[in-house]
Scaffold this motif. Structure first.
Motif, short mmCIF file in Angstrom:
data_model
loop_
_atom_site.label_atom_id
_atom_site.label_comp_id
_atom_site.label_asym_id
_atom_site.label_seq_id
_atom_site.Cartn_x
_atom_site.Cartn_y
_atom_site.Cartn_z
N LYS A 104 6.46 7.10 -29.65
CA LYS A 104 6.89 8.48 -29.43
C LYS A 104 6.18 9.44 -30.41
O LYS A 104 6.15 9.16 -31.60
N ARG A 133 -0.30 11.36 -28.77
CA ARG A 133 -0.80 12.15 -27.64
C ARG A 133 -2.28 11.86 -27.44
O ARG A 133 -3.01 11.66 -28.40
N PHE A 164 -4.07 14.04 -25.54
CA PHE A 164 -4.40 15.30 -24.86
C PHE A 164 -4.59 16.37 -25.92
O PHE A 164 -3.78 16.50 -26.82
N MET A 206 -4.06 19.66 -27.05
CA MET A 206 -3.20 20.78 -26.64
C MET A 206 -3.84 22.12 -27.02
O MET A 206 -4.21 22.33 -28.17
N ARG A 238 -1.43 27.94 -28.91
CA ARG A 238 -0.56 28.95 -28.30
C ARG A 238 -1.05 30.32 -28.74
O ARG A 238 -1.12 30.61 -29.92
N PRO A 279 10.12 14.24 -18.11
CA PRO A 279 10.05 12.85 -17.69
C PRO A 279 9.89 11.88 -18.86
O PRO A 279 9.37 12.24 -19.92
N PHE A 307 7.86 9.61 -20.09
CA PHE A 307 6.51 9.03 -20.10
C PHE A 307 6.26 8.42 -21.48
O PHE A 307 6.72 8.96 -22.48
N PRO A 308 5.48 7.34 -21.54
CA PRO A 308 5.09 6.81 -22.85
C PRO A 308 4.12 7.77 -23.55
O PRO A 308 3.40 8.50 -22.88
N ASP A 309 4.13 7.76 -24.87
CA ASP A 309 3.20 8.59 -25.65
C ASP A 309 2.12 7.68 -26.23
O ASP A 309 2.42 6.77 -27.01
N LEU A 341 -1.01 12.88 -21.38
CA LEU A 341 -0.07 13.90 -21.86
C LEU A 341 1.11 13.26 -22.58
O LEU A 341 1.51 13.70 -23.65
N GLY A 342 1.68 12.23 -21.93
CA GLY A 342 2.86 11.60 -22.50
C GLY A 342 4.09 12.48 -22.32
O GLY A 342 3.99 13.64 -21.91
N GLY A 343 5.25 11.91 -22.63
CA GLY A 343 6.50 12.64 -22.46
C GLY A 343 6.57 13.86 -23.36
O GLY A 343 7.10 14.91 -22.98
N THR A 344 6.02 13.75 -24.56
CA THR A 344 6.05 14.87 -25.48
C THR A 344 5.08 15.95 -25.02
O THR A 344 5.41 17.13 -25.01
N GLY A 345 3.88 15.53 -24.63
CA GLY A 345 2.84 16.49 -24.26
C GLY A 345 3.16 17.28 -23.01
O GLY A 345 2.87 18.48 -22.93
N ILE A 346 3.78 16.63 -22.03
CA ILE A 346 4.02 17.34 -20.77
C ILE A 346 5.02 18.47 -20.98
O ILE A 346 4.91 19.55 -20.38
N ARG A 347 5.98 18.27 -21.89
CA ARG A 347 6.95 19.34 -22.17
C ARG A 347 6.24 20.54 -22.78
O ARG A 347 6.45 21.68 -22.38
N GLU A 348 5.38 20.25 -23.72
CA GLU A 348 4.71 21.35 -24.41
C GLU A 348 3.75 22.09 -23.48
O GLU A 348 3.70 23.32 -23.47
#
Lengths: 486, 448
Positions: free
Chosen positions: A23, A26, A28, A30, A33, A50, A52-54, B346-353
């Motif tokens: 958990k 990532r 990805f 990001m 912002r 959802p 999803f695995p991290d 993305l993962g669960g954390t990334g998709i939220r962000e």
């Protein structure tokens, strides 16, 4: 020869995605912002997100790299899957499909901003017209089966426009299983038609079935035995005389480019599988594309929108009151159409040579193996040849055993147990891109398996021995379906 | 030709083996009445280098997101695609394999699709997902056909008018040969969400279909829709065009949807002029045997090792022929794999962000458009797209902005006559604040 066979190589164990990761990781990047946060969603609308695995970037990369290594593709070795035309997929096409001008194109921009893609589609339509001899094309169907469905809808719309409703459709026993399914979706009942003793269809058998309640016929030509339906034009005349229409399943077009004129043959609608005939990668089951080509009489019914050329360049025509409507939210699988365009432009009239060599390769295998295995039809075939299990059964060996043993020897198995009209069918389609040496190696492997069937059938029954997994329990998979990971 | 390996010597030797004297002899079965009267009329072959040149010039003749600022979604979304996705997806073991009929040599494809099914089921809050459909529109059409099969004898489905108009057209195409009845439910002009009042006293309804976020970007009340559907013994089919929304908003499964379907293009798949995309399709385990499409299941090999196979094929066309649940075979396998890679990246954390960022961008764009004289049309919360009433005379400005490589949303008048003069806008993480401010500036310049 011994050294030519595939060996195991490196096979890593790799868990399922959600059995990896931590958990908070990532893979990805990001974006920063750069705008203020919007106000929170009202209670009741907001969700948890959802589960999803991290994973880190390397974890994802290694995961899919390892998965890919458990796969056999055309680039790994010969893939003689009958009726699927697993030929070489040119690498340059992948680069072309990724050109930003196409890959980043929004489908709803005005025509004036979409000339590149529209022009390409228009040109592909023209090429498919030239290859079939027919009058009009829709590129919209996203796969062969959707092309068939489109074809049956065109039939239905054409009869509706004539004020008729026809409930039956003649489907030969050598047809693809999708044909009856497509017809049924349009509310038509399939009427079975048997091939003659020579494994092709005969006009008198069609005449016995064809009446005013029958929409027409769906013929796969060349058929699933790899034979050309020589009586097609005569059959088409019988169907037309009773007001019916003729559908040709063009999945096997790789055998006859430059050798048939669909219009002269009496075909009203034919679909292509671009991922077969024009070598767009199959992708482990899509995306493909299944354009339909039609005779002028059926043009008004083609799906919306039509891609046309007008005084402003290329455009989308929406004003077609008789059209069956849309089959796709946009224009079909454009990225696949682009690769087919590139393939046809790379070969031009050499497409005829493609068919010649595909047929040559299939006959070379048929001739080379006919003394070792039982050929379902002993005579010149088109792009594929079919063997039965007649001589294997005596030895207590099945078609499946032969197929699985081929894997150990470095080949993807042919199509098995299809067509249904042949007992324990083994359907081999080498395609034109395999070399003579490769075909020789394939035949040598087949002969060796035949010897093993006599001397050591156990090795066949336990094959494959060298893959990541051994034979899988498909019965248990269907009885207690586990379709979703925990 | 470099794809054709045969030398003249090969051909001669092979013909001899076959026992014919020329290649033409192999085509004796094709009678004169079926042959073309002319040679193939195609342009001369292009070399690889000319092919690239020709293709590049066509691609340049197209306004794409790499050269234009496109503030438009409506079923096709601009999102960042991590470099690992095209790289991994392009591995030819994935691209040059076919349908995994031989599981022992297709475990890569099979495990990738099993993982896709699992992540999709989790995303949508459902029991299971199939291996994919052609696109969101045909997925919706097949979902309704499935509901009609389950609703034995019922002939009617109700569709919200706030479902993407193109999707409704595809549904109409799929449903018309069998003469099913389609009823459209209006949307509330104030909230921008479906008005369900017409459902009262509706007889013989097999399914209710609602899209959320809908074509206007508005988030629908699916829980209410599910209650209404279930009260009339019908199924709720929940559609979507932007799956990223489920990183933030409640998923359809948790609100009682029976079938969930939509377009997955947002997840790592290039827009590519509308295709290939990804039809996502999920349902409840109770309905699995009526589900269209292929599905991968887990099993064991003879040594007890975990492995995957295509399963439940007795529903499918190659076994059941005309009684099949669908005729689909080739689907969008590689696109499904791309979307699984994206969900994993993305993962669960990334998709939220990322979902939150999309919502923020849309709110910001809405704000600065209001500053130039636009007015929001609907009151409901939105995800990353929204509808604005344009100031008078904006149509001409919209055209002028295109000349400056800016696409300021899409006029909704042709899809919804009552929304003449209203525009659908979209902002995702790919639009920077600078992009949006540049758009507002350009609008102001053109207006003055």
């Amino acid at each position: 020869m011994k050294g030519d066979y595939a060996s195991t190589g490196l096979i890593f164990k790799e868990p399922l995605l959600w059995e990896k990761g931590r958990k908070g990781r990532r893979a990805f990047s990001m974006p920063e912002r750069d705008v203020p946060e919007a106000e929170a969603l009202p209670e009741g609308l907001a969700g948890e997100g959802p589960d999803f695995p991290d994973l880190s970037e390397l974890e994802v990369v290694r995961h899919y790299t390892r998965l890919s290594q458990w796969n056999f593709g055309v680039d790994s070795g010969m893939y003689p899957l009958g009726s699927c035309t697993m030929k070489y997929n040119p690498k340059i096409h992948e680069k072309l499909a990724a050109l930003p001008g196409f890959a980043m194109a929004h489908p709803l921009l005005p025509e004036s901003l979409s000339q590149g893609a529209l022009g390409l589609m228009y040109e592909l339509q023209q090429m498919l017209k030239a290859i079939t001899g027919l009058d009009a094309v829709s590129l919209q169907p996203a796969a062969g089966a959707q092309g068939e469905l489109c074809g049956m809808m065109l039939f239905e719309a054409c009869f509706r426009a004539r004020g008729e409703k026809r409930h039956k459709i003649i489907i030969p026993d050598t047809a693809h299983g999708t044909n009856p399914a497509s017809a049924a979706l349009c509310g038509m009942k399939p009427v079975a038609l048997r091939s003659g003793a020579d494994s092709i269809l005969h006009p008198e058998d069609v005449a016995a079935l064809m009446d005013e309640h029958t929409a027409g016929i769906m013929i796969t030509n060349p058929n699933t035995l790899g034979l050309f339906e020589s009586n097609m034009a005569a059959i088409a005349a019988i169907v037309h005389e009773k007001g019916g229409l003729v559908y040709c399943d063009g999945a096997n077009m790789n055998a006859v480019m430059g050798y048939v004129d669909m219009k002269r043959m009496g075909v009203d609608v034919v679909h292509f599988n671009l991922h077969k005939t024009f070598s767009t990668p199959h992708g482990g089951g899509g995306p493909g594309a299944g354009p339909v080509c039609v005779r002028a009489e059926l043009e008004p019914f083609l799906p919306l929108p039509r891609i046309v050329k007008n005084e402003r360049g290329y455009g989308l025509k929406e004003d077609c009151p008789l059209s069956i409507g849309r089959l796709h939210a946009f224009y079909g699988n454009f990225g696949v159409l682009l690769k087919a365009w590139a393939y046809i432009r790379s070969l031009g009239a050499d497409l005829k040579k493609v068919s010649e060599l595909a047929v040559l390769n299939a006959n070379y295998i048929r001739s080379g193996l006919k003394d070792t295995y039982d050929v379902a039809y002993d005579g010149i075939c088109m792009h594929e040849c079919v063997f039965s299990d007649k001589t294997l059964k005596i030895l207590g060996v099945t078609t499946l055993d032969v197929a699985k043993r081929l894997i150990d020897l470095g080949f993807h198995p042919p199509t098995v147990y299809f067509p249904l009209v042949v007992s324990g069918a083994l359907m081999v389609e080498p395609t034109e891109t395999e070399t003579r040496e490769e075909l020789d190696r394939f035949m040598e492997a087949m002969r060796r398996i035949r010897e093993e069937a006599e001397e050591n059938p156990e090795i066949l029954k336990s094959a494959p021995l060298r893959t990541k997994v051994r034979r899988l329990d498909e019965t248990a998979a269907a009885r207690n379906p586990c379709l979703c990971g925990r | 030709m470099r794809y054709l390996p045969h030398t003249q010597e090969d051909v001669t030797a092979m013909l001899e083996t076959i026992g014919v004297s020329s290649v033409e002899d192999l085509f004796d079965a094709v009678p004169e009445d079926s042959r073309p009267l002319h040679p193939l009329d195609l342009e001369p072959p292009l070399s690889e280098w000319d092919l690239v040149r020709r293709m590049e010039s066509m691609a340049r003749n197209h306004a794409s997101a790499d050269r234009a600022r496109v503030f438009l979604g409506a079923g096709s979304y601009s999102h960042h695609i991590p470099a690992i996705i095209p790289q991994l997806l392009g591995r030819s073991e994935f691209t040059t394999a076919y349908t995994p009929y031989q599981p022992e040599v297709s475990q890569g494809t099979l495990q990738a699709i099993f993982e896709y099914q699992t992540l999709t089921a989790r995303l949508l809050g459902m029991d299971l997902a199939n291996a994919s459909m052609y696109d969101g529109a045909s997925a919706l059409a097949e979902a309704l056909l499935m509901a009609l099969r389950l609703g034995k004898g019922k002939k009617k489905v109700a569709l919200s008018r706030a479902i993407h108009p193109r999707y409704r057209e595809v549904v109409k195409t799929y449903c018309s040969p069998a003469e099913f009845e389609l009823v459209e439910l209006p949307f509330d002009p104030e909230s921008g969400t479906t008005d369900f009042s017409g459902l009262k006293d509706m007889e013989g309804l097999a399914a209710l279909a609602v899209q959320s976020p809908n074509i206007f970007g508005c988030i629908e009340n699916l829980a209410e829709a599910a209650n209404l559907a279930h009260e009339s013994q019908s199924l709720l089919v929940a559609a979507f065009t932007e799956p990223l929304a489920f990183g933030l908003i409640r998923n359809p499964g948790s609100q009682g949807a029976d079938i969930v379907c939509g377009e997955g293009q947002s997840f790592g798949i290039p827009q590519s002029f509308g295709g290939p995309g990804l039809g996502m399709f999920a349902c409840r385990m109770t309905h699995v045997r009526n589900m269209p499409g292929r599905v991968v299941g887990e099993t064991k090999d003879v040594n007890g090792e975990r492995g995957f196979v295509l399963t439940l094929s007795t529903r499918e066309q190659h076994i059941r022929r005309e009684k099949a649940t669908s005729n689909i075979c080739s689907n969008q396998g590689l696109c499904a794999t791309a979307s699984a890679m994206y969900m994993a990246a993305l993962g669960g954390t990334g998709i939220r962000e990322l979902a939150a960022q999309n919502r923020d961008k849309a709110a910001f764009l809405m704000g600065i458009l209001e500053g130039t004289g636009f007015r929001p049309v609907f009151s409901s919360p939105v995800f990353n797209e929204f509808v604005m009433k344009a100031p008078d005379g904006f149509a001409a400005i919209h055209a002028k902005l295109m000349e400056r490589n800016m696409v300021a949303g899409m006029s909704l008048g042709s899809w919804y006559p009552e929304l003449e003069g209203a525009y659908l806008f979209c902002a995702t993480e790919t639009q920077s604040r600078e992009d949006m401010e540049a758009l507002a500036e350009a609008i102001e310049e053109e207006m003055s």
